[in-house]
Design an enzyme around this catalytic site. Structure first.
Site, PDB file in Angstrom:
ATOM      1  N   ASN A 135      41.160  46.422  49.503  1.00  0.00           N
ATOM      2  CA  ASN A 135      42.044  45.452  48.842  1.00  0.00           C
ATOM      3  C   ASN A 135      43.495  45.819  49.165  1.00  0.00           C
ATOM      4  OD1 ASN A 135      43.670  44.110  46.989  1.00  0.00           O
ATOM      5  ND2 ASN A 135      42.326  44.478  45.237  1.00  0.00           N
ATOM      6  N   HIS A 139      41.485  36.240  48.192  1.00  0.00           N
ATOM      7  CA  HIS A 139      41.980  37.608  48.049  1.00  0.00           C
ATOM      8  C   HIS A 139      40.794  38.567  48.187  1.00  0.00           C
ATOM      9  CE1 HIS A 139      43.810  41.179  46.738  1.00  0.00           C
ATOM     10  NE2 HIS A 139      43.311  41.169  45.525  1.00  0.00           N
ATOM     11  N   CYS A 154      48.642  40.749  43.321  1.00  0.00           N
ATOM     12  CA  CYS A 154      47.794  40.303  44.440  1.00  0.00           C
ATOM     13  C   CYS A 154      47.913  38.809  44.706  1.00  0.00           C
ATOM     14  CB  CYS A 154      46.341  40.674  44.177  1.00  0.00           C
ATOM     15  SG  CYS A 154      46.130  42.431  43.942  1.00  0.00           S
TER      16      CYS A 154
HETATM   17  N1  COA Z   1      31.471  55.860  42.705  1.00  0.00           N
HETATM   18  C1  COA Z   1      30.412  56.057  41.910  1.00  0.00           C
HETATM   19  N2  COA Z   1      30.336  55.607  40.646  1.00  0.00           N
HETATM   20  C2  COA Z   1      31.398  54.902  40.188  1.00  0.00           C
HETATM   21  C3  COA Z   1      32.530  54.656  40.974  1.00  0.00           C
HETATM   22  C4  COA Z   1      32.540  55.169  42.282  1.00  0.00           C
HETATM   23  N3  COA Z   1      33.592  54.991  43.092  1.00  0.00           N
HETATM   24  N4  COA Z   1      33.414  53.928  40.253  1.00  0.00           N
HETATM   25  C5  COA Z   1      32.858  53.712  39.057  1.00  0.00           C
HETATM   26  N5  COA Z   1      31.625  54.316  39.019  1.00  0.00           N
HETATM   27  C6  COA Z   1      30.683  54.371  37.929  1.00  0.00           C
HETATM   28  C7  COA Z   1      31.329  54.141  36.591  1.00  0.00           C
HETATM   29  O1  COA Z   1      31.922  55.323  36.119  1.00  0.00           O
HETATM   30  C8  COA Z   1      30.144  53.712  35.766  1.00  0.00           C
HETATM   31  O2  COA Z   1      29.463  54.872  35.366  1.00  0.00           O
HETATM   32  P1  COA Z   1      28.879  55.015  33.883  1.00  0.00           P
HETATM   33  O3  COA Z   1      27.874  53.902  33.759  1.00  0.00           O
HETATM   34  O4  COA Z   1      28.285  56.368  33.892  1.00  0.00           O
HETATM   35  O5  COA Z   1      30.064  54.848  32.986  1.00  0.00           O
HETATM   36  C9  COA Z   1      29.239  52.984  36.771  1.00  0.00           C
HETATM   37  O6  COA Z   1      29.736  53.336  38.062  1.00  0.00           O
HETATM   38  C10 COA Z   1      29.237  51.487  36.651  1.00  0.00           C
HETATM   39  O7  COA Z   1      30.554  51.063  36.375  1.00  0.00           O
HETATM   40  P2  COA Z   1      30.905  49.544  36.432  1.00  0.00           P
HETATM   41  O8  COA Z   1      32.336  49.373  36.029  1.00  0.00           O
HETATM   42  O9  COA Z   1      29.891  48.737  35.703  1.00  0.00           O
HETATM   43  O10 COA Z   1      30.735  49.255  37.988  1.00  0.00           O
HETATM   44  P3  COA Z   1      30.887  47.904  38.727  1.00  0.00           P
HETATM   45  O11 COA Z   1      29.641  47.585  39.428  1.00  0.00           O
HETATM   46  O12 COA Z   1      31.483  46.849  37.845  1.00  0.00           O
HETATM   47  O13 COA Z   1      31.981  48.256  39.829  1.00  0.00           O
HETATM   48  C11 COA Z   1      34.309  47.997  40.253  1.00  0.00           C
HETATM   49  C12 COA Z   1      33.236  48.745  39.457  1.00  0.00           C
HETATM   50  C13 COA Z   1      35.663  48.601  39.906  1.00  0.00           C
HETATM   51  C14 COA Z   1      34.025  48.189  41.728  1.00  0.00           C
HETATM   52  C15 COA Z   1      34.246  46.497  39.892  1.00  0.00           C
HETATM   53  O14 COA Z   1      34.258  46.356  38.492  1.00  0.00           O
HETATM   54  C16 COA Z   1      35.394  45.707  40.466  1.00  0.00           C
HETATM   55  O15 COA Z   1      35.496  45.528  41.671  1.00  0.00           O
HETATM   56  N6  COA Z   1      36.245  45.148  39.607  1.00  0.00           N
HETATM   57  C17 COA Z   1      37.341  44.298  40.038  1.00  0.00           C
HETATM   58  C18 COA Z   1      38.408  45.158  40.596  1.00  0.00           C
HETATM   59  C19 COA Z   1      39.487  44.361  41.262  1.00  0.00           C
HETATM   60  O16 COA Z   1      39.251  43.352  41.846  1.00  0.00           O
HETATM   61  N7  COA Z   1      40.703  44.872  41.181  1.00  0.00           N
HETATM   62  C20 COA Z   1      41.810  44.361  41.854  1.00  0.00           C
HETATM   63  C21 COA Z   1      42.384  43.183  41.228  1.00  0.00           C
HETATM   64  S1  COA Z   1      43.542  42.453  42.279  1.00  0.00           S
END
Ligand code: COA
Length: 329
Positions: free
Chosen positions: A284, A254, A116
């Protein structure tokens, strides 16, 4: 030009596929909800490239627009740098495929992969080649078809990513790229992976059965890294030019997750209206995120000559980078 010159953005272009994948659609594919996705990511829909369309076609469309915007023809381009993690082929490179599509017969062409952060890495490479006098006009085309490496049964990743292409033409001007900083943390690379020609038992363990070349990500690790590095990289690039956040008109970050952008803005103490966002409608799109935003902002006339802007990215690798640019169009 005999006076000292800088590498400047003299043209921008972008192209997004027609097909939209909304949060409502995703509700029927994995256990998720429109409400969860909006609250946790800020994304409402993303664009998806049709199966029978090569990425090079979308990339060529964005490239043609950027070249026309610069007042040039494809024959004027000396070099094409394509940034992508989803090329149609490992060989020929996406850059060569674009060269063929747009008939930029005088151009050299190669691909770069810094995930990215690819666009910011390409700016640094292109700036060096322009300010050294090696080339006059360089096309950077950042294009991604992340839907082709997404596991649409994995709710942790499939709600985040989309497809698109953004391009810029760099040429010479009195004002332009003032400073770029780049970095990498290979030791943390395993938090975000897409296997290619090698597939380890650990890679298999992390993925759903039968899935190989798909994204796997430790979302919360990436989130923590991103929130911190976006702020640090922006401050560093400003410091290199003796500027502060008060001197800049816009930040083009980004587009990964609205909460990452809000965290970074808070740490930087800049209001969100200085932070350009479009992820609500694109998701993204990896290295294409920033140049697509830049093209949108340019076409909306949000940028004035002399404006100072920061472009900042992070991504797989892990990689990060920031560039400070004076708008000179
Ligand atoms: N819908 C519903 N629930 C979801 C889900 C979705 N699409 N994706 C994950 N969950 C759940 C998880 O399974 C977790 O459940 P659990 O507590 O029963 O295990 C819960 O939501 C919370 O997970 P968590 O990882 O704490 O959520 P979050 O608020 O951190 O959001 C992301 C998850 C992936 C959206 C976030 O961590 C993120 O954006 N990370 C950076 C990703 C990124 O930028 N990637 C690209 C890099 S270039």
């Amino acid at each position: 030009m005999t006076k000292p010159y800088k590498a400047a953005v003299i043209g921008t272009g972008s192209a997004l596929p027609e097909k939209r994948l909304t949060n409502k659609h995703l509700e029927s594919m994995v256990e998720t909800s429109d409400e969860w996705i909006i609250k946790r990511t800020g994304i409402k829909e993303r664009r998806i490239l049709e199966d029978d369309v090569p990425l090079s076609v979308l990339a060529a469309e964005a490239s043609r627009k950027a070249i026309a915007d610069a007042g040039l023809t494809p024959m004027d381009i000396d070099l094409i740098i394509a940034t992508t993690i989803t090329p149609d082929y490992l060989s020929p490179s996406l850059a060569c495929c674009v060269q063929k599509e747009i008939e930029a017969k005088n151009a050299a062409a190669f691909d770069m992969n810094a995930a990215c952060t690819g666009f910011v890495y390409a700016l640094q490479v292109a700036q060096g080649l322009i300010t050294s006098g090696t080339y006059n006009y360089i096309l950077i085309i950042a294009a991604e078809a992340l839907s082709r490496v997404t596991d649409f049964t994995d709710r942790n990743t499939c709600v985040l990513f989309g497809d698109g292409a953004g391009a810029v033409v760099l040429g010479k001007a009195e004002e332009g790229i003032a400073s770029v900083i780049l970095g990498a943390m290979g030791e943390s690379g395993s938090v975000l992976t897409i296997p290619c020609c090698y597939f380890s038992p650990e890679d298999a363990e992390k993925r759903n059965e039968g899935k190989k070349q798909v994204i796997w990500m430790d979302g919360s690790e990436v989130f923590t890294f991103a929130s911190k590095i976006m702020c640090e990289a922006s401050l560093k690039v400003l410091e290199n030019s003796g500027l502060t956040v008060n001197d800049i008109s816009y930040i083009f970050p980004h587009q990964a997750n609205i909460r990452i952008l809000q965290n970074a803005a808070k740490r930087l103490d800049v209001p969100m209206d200085k932070v350009y966002t479009n992820l609500e409608n694109t998701g993204n799109i990896s290295s294409a995120s920033i140049p697509v935003c830049l093209d949108e902002a340019s076409r909306k006339n949000l940028l004035k000559k002399g404006d100072k802007i920061v472009m900042v990215a992070f991504g797989g690798g892990l990689t990060y980078g920031a560039a400070l640019l004076t708008w000179s169009k």
